[in-house]
Design a protein around this motif. Structure first.
Motif, PDB file in Angstrom:
ATOM      1  N   LEU A  40       0.819  -1.209   0.000  1.00 55.18           N
ATOM      2  CA  LEU A  40       0.000   0.000   0.000  1.00 55.18           C
ATOM      3  C   LEU A  40       0.855   1.262   0.000  1.00 55.18           C
ATOM      4  N   VAL A  41       1.936   1.252   0.769  1.00 59.50           N
ATOM      5  CA  VAL A  41       2.805   2.432   0.809  1.00 59.50           C
ATOM      6  C   VAL A  41       3.431   2.690  -0.557  1.00 59.50           C
ATOM      7  N   ILE A  42       3.955   1.642  -1.189  1.00 62.06           N
ATOM      8  CA  ILE A  42       4.563   1.807  -2.510  1.00 62.06           C
ATOM      9  C   ILE A  42       3.499   2.172  -3.542  1.00 62.06           C
ATOM     10  N   THR A  43       2.281   1.652  -3.381  1.00 65.10           N
ATOM     11  CA  THR A  43       1.193   2.014  -4.299  1.00 65.10           C
ATOM     12  C   THR A  43       0.875   3.500  -4.208  1.00 65.10           C
ATOM     13  N   VAL A  44       0.847   4.038  -3.005  1.00 63.97           N
ATOM     14  CA  VAL A  44       0.587   5.478  -2.826  1.00 63.97           C
ATOM     15  C   VAL A  44       1.700   6.308  -3.458  1.00 63.97           C
ATOM     16  N   VAL A  45       2.941   5.883  -3.266  1.00 62.91           N
ATOM     17  CA  VAL A  45       4.061   6.609  -3.875  1.00 62.91           C
ATOM     18  C   VAL A  45       3.995   6.508  -5.398  1.00 62.91           C
ATOM     19  N   ALA A  46       3.632   5.326  -5.912  1.00 65.96           N
ATOM     20  CA  ALA A  46       3.523   5.164  -7.364  1.00 65.96           C
ATOM     21  C   ALA A  46       2.402   6.009  -7.943  1.00 65.96           C
ATOM     22  N   ALA A  47       1.338   6.242  -7.166  1.00 63.47           N
ATOM     23  CA  ALA A  47       0.227   7.067  -7.653  1.00 63.47           C
ATOM     24  C   ALA A  47       0.672   8.495  -7.933  1.00 63.47           C
ATOM     25  N   VAL A  48       1.683   8.958  -7.202  1.00 66.24           N
ATOM     26  CA  VAL A  48       2.192  10.313  -7.444  1.00 66.24           C
ATOM     27  C   VAL A  48       2.834  10.408  -8.819  1.00 66.24           C
ATOM     28  N   PHE A  49       3.480   9.327  -9.228  1.00 70.29           N
ATOM     29  CA  PHE A  49       4.144   9.295 -10.538  1.00 70.29           C
ATOM     30  C   PHE A  49       3.311   8.511 -11.555  1.00 70.29           C
ATOM     31  N   TYR A  50       2.009   8.638 -11.465  1.00 72.23           N
ATOM     32  CA  TYR A  50       1.112   7.851 -12.323  1.00 72.23           C
ATOM     33  C   TYR A  50       1.335   8.165 -13.800  1.00 72.23           C
ATOM     34  N   LYS A  51       1.481   9.424 -14.141  1.00 73.22           N
ATOM     35  CA  LYS A  51       1.629   9.808 -15.545  1.00 73.22           C
ATOM     36  C   LYS A  51       2.856   9.146 -16.174  1.00 73.22           C
ATOM     37  N   ASP A  52       3.963   9.177 -15.448  1.00 71.32           N
ATOM     38  CA  ASP A  52       5.179   8.560 -15.985  1.00 71.32           C
ATOM     39  C   ASP A  52       5.028   7.045 -16.112  1.00 71.32           C
ATOM     40  N   LEU A  53       4.352   6.435 -15.143  1.00 68.72           N
ATOM     41  CA  LEU A  53       4.172   4.987 -15.188  1.00 68.72           C
ATOM     42  C   LEU A  53       3.280   4.559 -16.344  1.00 68.72           C
ATOM     43  N   ILE A  54       2.174   5.261 -16.573  1.00 66.42           N
ATOM     44  CA  ILE A  54       1.262   4.877 -17.646  1.00 66.42           C
ATOM     45  C   ILE A  54       1.914   5.078 -19.006  1.00 66.42           C
ATOM     46  N   ASP A  55       2.740   6.136 -19.139  1.00 69.44           N
ATOM     47  CA  ASP A  55       3.468   6.329 -20.391  1.00 69.44           C
ATOM     48  C   ASP A  55       4.477   5.208 -20.612  1.00 69.44           C
ATOM     49  N   PHE A  56       5.124   4.772 -19.538  1.00 63.20           N
ATOM     50  CA  PHE A  56       6.099   3.678 -19.644  1.00 63.20           C
ATOM     51  C   PHE A  56       5.428   2.372 -20.057  1.00 63.20           C
ATOM     52  N   MET A  57       4.224   2.106 -19.551  1.00 65.31           N
ATOM     53  CA  MET A  57       3.529   0.861 -19.865  1.00 65.31           C
ATOM     54  C   MET A  57       2.897   0.881 -21.247  1.00 65.31           C
TER      55      MET A  57
END
Length: 318
Positions: A40-57
């Motif tokens: 959950l903690v890493i999920t919350v941190v990843a949500a902050v960088f959601y735009k970069d993650l979705i572009d990467f995927m």
């Protein structure tokens, strides 16, 4: 002082790893809570960088089969796909999926360690020291499977889009694509943990290297069949992309198990025996002590004076 006494009492209580069922369930609950909390903690941190993650995927899919300028086919004549988002709530659910997938993958070292820590109390003291090695090897294996799944996605997409009817536009919802990515990443990552599981069973004495070596044909066939069902397309090239690394890791695990069994036999010759099998007995006679003369036993210390200390033929006054 009180804290050290409690710690010593706990160590004496769990020295053999024996505990009642309630304690096992409580231990399992604590390990699961720690794993879920870290995810959950890493999920919350990843949500902050959601735009970069979705572009990467989305990048491998868009670069391989993404449509440009509203055309139906790409320059090479192959069908393309438009990435779409349907509905008002879909963007939010997509953000949750991306963040959760990142949380599960990036927290792999933590929940792998919690898994080992739950099993470790039932092991011997010399086996518990492999906990760090289990995590240091298990986390890269899981990430390696995830990277492999990410790299074969473009090829998988090209094969699947070949079934698109001519002059038809393929609209690919982003949430469906993310479900496919998540499933492939998790399946490939867990599949890469198979060699580590076999080594774990061998180090705990459940599985011997001889038995594992006898299964190599069935293991190769089973891995191939699993790869055919795990990959979305099932084509030979994609299937071999998953099966070949797992088979190679299986034989590496077999080599590690052979070395471990050899070390175990060297330290304990009876380690390879079954529970109902008797160990070898050495019946070679050994010399117990020296004798004074052939055919005559040595005199006892009380008889060393030739019997002069006897009274009325007895050794003492009685």
């Amino acid at each position: 002082m009180l804290k050290s006494a409690r710690k010593q009492e706990k160590q004496e209580k769990d020295a053999e790893g024996r505990m009642p069922l309630a304690e096992h369930l409580r231990e399992l609950r604590n390990r699961l809570l720690k794993s879920v909390l870290v995810i959950l903690v890493i999920t919350v941190v990843a949500a902050v960088f959601y735009k970069d993650l979705i572009d990467f995927m989305l990048r491998p899919m868009l670069e391989s089969v993404g449509c440009t300028d509203g055309v139906v086919t790409q320059r090479n004549g192959r069908p393309c796909a438009d990435m779409t988002v349907n509905g008002l709530i879909a963007p939010f659910s997509i953000a949750l999926k991306v963040s959760l997938a990142a949380g599960v993958v990036l927290s792999a070292p933590v929940w792998l360690y919690q898994l080992w820590a739950f099993i470790a109390p039932g092991l011997h003291g010399h086996e518990k020291r492999y906990a760090i090695s289990f995590v240091l090897v298990g986390a890269p294996l899981f990430l390696g499977g995830a990277v492999l799944a990410y790299n074969i996605l473009p090829q998988t997409a090209q094969i699947l889009l070949e079934f698109t009817p001519e002059h038809a536009r393929n609209l690919l919802p982003v949430d469906d694509y993310l479900d496919l990515v998540t499933r492939m990443v998790v399946v490939f990552g867990l599949a890469f943990e198979l060699p580590l599981l076999l080594i774990l069973l061998n180090f705990t004495g459940v599985l011997t290297a001889r038995r594992l070596a006898g299964w190599w044909r069935a293991m190769v066939i089973g891995i191939t069949v699993f790869s055919a069902f795990a990959t979305p397309t099932g084509d030979p090239l994609t299937m071999l992309s998953l099966a070949a690394p797992i088979v190679a890791l299986y034989f590496i695990a077999l080599g590690v198990c052979l070395l471990n069994d050899r070390r175990r036999r060297r330290n304990n010759p009876d380690a390879g025996l079954d529970d109902d099998e008797a160990s070898h007995l050495d019946l070679t006679p050994e010399t117990i002590g020296e004798v004074e003369s052939v055919g005559a036993p040595a005199a006892l210390p009380e008889q060393s004076d030739g019997g002069r200390s006897r009274i009325n033929g007895y050794d003492d006054a009685t």
